[in-house]
Design an enzyme around this catalytic site. Structure first.
Site, PDB file in Angstrom:
ATOM      1  N   SER A   1       1.110  -1.393   0.087  1.00 59.11           N
ATOM      2  CA  SER A   1       0.352  -0.183  -0.364  1.00 59.11           C
ATOM      3  C   SER A   1       1.150   1.299  -0.090  1.00 59.11           C
ATOM      4  CB  SER A   1      -0.992   0.190   1.381  1.00 59.11           C
ATOM      5  OG  SER A   1      -0.268  -0.011   2.453  1.00 59.11           O
TER       6      SER A   1
ATOM      7  N   TYR B   1      -4.186   0.348   4.032  1.00 65.64           N
ATOM      8  CA  TYR B   1      -5.233  -0.610   3.427  1.00 65.64           C
ATOM      9  C   TYR B   1      -5.660  -0.716   4.910  1.00 65.64           C
ATOM     10  CZ  TYR B   1      -4.130  -1.291  -1.614  1.00 65.64           C
ATOM     11  OH  TYR B   1      -3.585  -0.830  -3.088  1.00 65.64           O
ATOM     12  N   GLY B   2      -4.837  -0.787   6.213  1.00 69.73           N
ATOM     13  CA  GLY B   2      -5.322  -1.263   7.464  1.00 69.73           C
ATOM     14  C   GLY B   2      -6.602  -1.277   8.005  1.00 69.73           C
TER      15      GLY B   2
ATOM     16  N   CYS C   1       2.560  -6.706   1.911  1.00 72.85           N
ATOM     17  CA  CYS C   1       2.229  -6.566   2.473  1.00 72.85           C
ATOM     18  C   CYS C   1       1.357  -7.709   3.512  1.00 72.85           C
ATOM     19  CB  CYS C   1       0.597  -5.594   1.729  1.00 72.85           C
ATOM     20  SG  CYS C   1      -0.662  -4.455   2.842  1.00 72.85           S
TER      21      CYS C   1
ATOM     22  N   CYS D   1       3.374  -6.216  10.060  1.00 72.27           N
ATOM     23  CA  CYS D   1       3.022  -5.279   8.739  1.00 72.27           C
ATOM     24  C   CYS D   1       4.470  -4.939   8.435  1.00 72.27           C
ATOM     25  CB  CYS D   1       1.824  -3.786  10.067  1.00 72.27           C
ATOM     26  SG  CYS D   1       2.070  -2.084   8.342  1.00 72.27           S
ATOM     27  N   THR D   2       4.366  -4.915   6.884  1.00 74.28           N
ATOM     28  CA  THR D   2       5.655  -4.584   6.188  1.00 74.28           C
ATOM     29  C   THR D   2       6.519  -3.074   6.937  1.00 74.28           C
ATOM     30  OG1 THR D   2       4.633  -4.063   4.452  1.00 74.28           O
ATOM     31  CG2 THR D   2       6.315  -6.307   4.895  1.00 74.28           C
TER      32      THR D   2
HETATM   33  N1  DGL Z   1       2.024  -2.147   5.152  1.00 78.17           N
HETATM   34  C1  DGL Z   1       0.885  -2.882   4.943  1.00 78.17           C
HETATM   35  C2  DGL Z   1       0.769  -4.995   5.871  1.00 78.17           C
HETATM   36  O1  DGL Z   1       2.338  -5.016   5.484  1.00 78.17           O
HETATM   37  C3  DGL Z   1      -0.416  -2.010   6.113  1.00 78.17           C
HETATM   38  C4  DGL Z   1       0.163  -0.779   5.268  1.00 78.17           C
HETATM   39  C5  DGL Z   1      -1.585  -0.850   5.381  1.00 78.17           C
HETATM   40  O2  DGL Z   1      -2.418   0.032   5.893  1.00 78.17           O
HETATM   41  O3  DGL Z   1      -2.128  -0.316   4.108  1.00 78.17           O
HETATM   42  O4  DGL Z   1      -0.038  -4.875   6.480  1.00 78.17           O
END
Ligand code: DGL
Length: 264
Positions: free
Chosen positions: A17, A48-49, A79, A190-191
């Site tokens: 994201s 996205y979360g 992600c 979360c990455t």
């Molecule tokens: N980097 C996304 C993950 O690993 C999340 C970040 C978001 O909320 O967009 O879940």
């Protein structure tokens, strides 16, 4: 896809994201430095979360459709949120495409902290998904697994605020319970969070062990590429990275560059 194209020479798509997936891309490059990559950050639709499962699934399918029509040989969903919401239907829709995702590194954290307190930091969406709930159920009897939704944390990484008092203050407010009653281990689910790993360590103290799943994802991607017969033969070359974003700006390119060089 055109049959005359040498599939092994196509790039690998890695997406998230936003900038978080760069923490996974770095591990993938260590594993397969000879491959070419497209890194796509969907900043326009981030975060996205805090979206619904359906919304995340639609976004992921849209991106993968674009990658496939452009021509990629594999896709890494860098992600946790997108993986939890979409990897199963995605694999069913693209059986001939190597697709890997990332999930919270609960297994090593529980195995190495048997009977301890293991904190999982992730987005609200990831923690609510059945995929994560099933993973948790596998280890529930071996450790006390505590779930910490971290809405708002990825935004600090996106703003380039890693290593600042500002993010540490946010983390102190988010994690205050574990200052009073410490945990043994933290799973970065979360990455984006590996980029604030040092800040989490400062807030929770040096004794807490911190785990992330990027290395496992990189190895799994390599295995699948070999299994699908699309590994490049010319492995003494250095591959390229094509950085893309759904809301590109000059600052974002600079941020990507800084995060690629960051010491994790
Ligand atoms: N980097 C996304 C993950 O690993 C999340 C970040 C978001 O909320 O967009 O879940």
């Amino acid at each position: 896809m055109n049959n005359t194209v040498d599939q092994s020479k196509l790039p690998i798509a890695v997406f998230d994201s936003g900038a978080g997936g760069l923490s996974v891309l770095r591990e993938i490059i260590k594993e397969m430095p000879w491959e070419d990559f497209i890194y796509y950050g969907d900043t326009k639709n981030a975060p996205y979360g805090t979206k619904s499962s359906e919304e995340v699934k639609n976004l992921v399918f849209g991106h993968v459709e674009d990658f496939v029509s452009e021509g990629v040989k594999a896709v890494a969903i860098a992600c946790n949120t997108a993986t939890a919401a979409a990897i199963k239907p995605l694999r069913a829709a693209y059986p001939k495409l190597p697709v890997v995702g990332i999930e919270p590194a609960l297994k090593p954290a529980v195995e190495q902290n048997q009977g301890g307190r293991v904190l999982v930091m992730a987005t609200p969406r990831t923690l609510q998904e059945g995929k994560f709930q099933r993973l948790k159920a596998r280890f529930d009897d071996q450790a006390e697994i505590i779930l910490q939704p971290c809405a708002g944390l990825m935004e600090y990484v996106e703003r380039g605020c890693t290593g600042t008092q500002e993010v540490r203050e946010f983390l102190r407010q988010l994690l205050w319970e574990y200052l009073e009653k410490p945990v043994d281990a933290v799973v970065l689910g979360c990455t984006h969070y590996p980029f604030v790993k040092a800040d989490i360590q400062v807030v929770l103290g040096p004794g807490v062990k911190i785990y992330d799943g990027a290395e496992g994802t990189a190895r799994e991607l390599h295995r699948r590429i070999i299994k699908f017969g699309v590994e490049r033969e010319d492995q003494n070359r250095k591959g390229s990275i094509d950085f893309r974003n759904s809301a590109p700006t000059e600052e974002r390119s600079k941020l990507y560059e800084a995060l690629m060089k960051a010491h994790l």
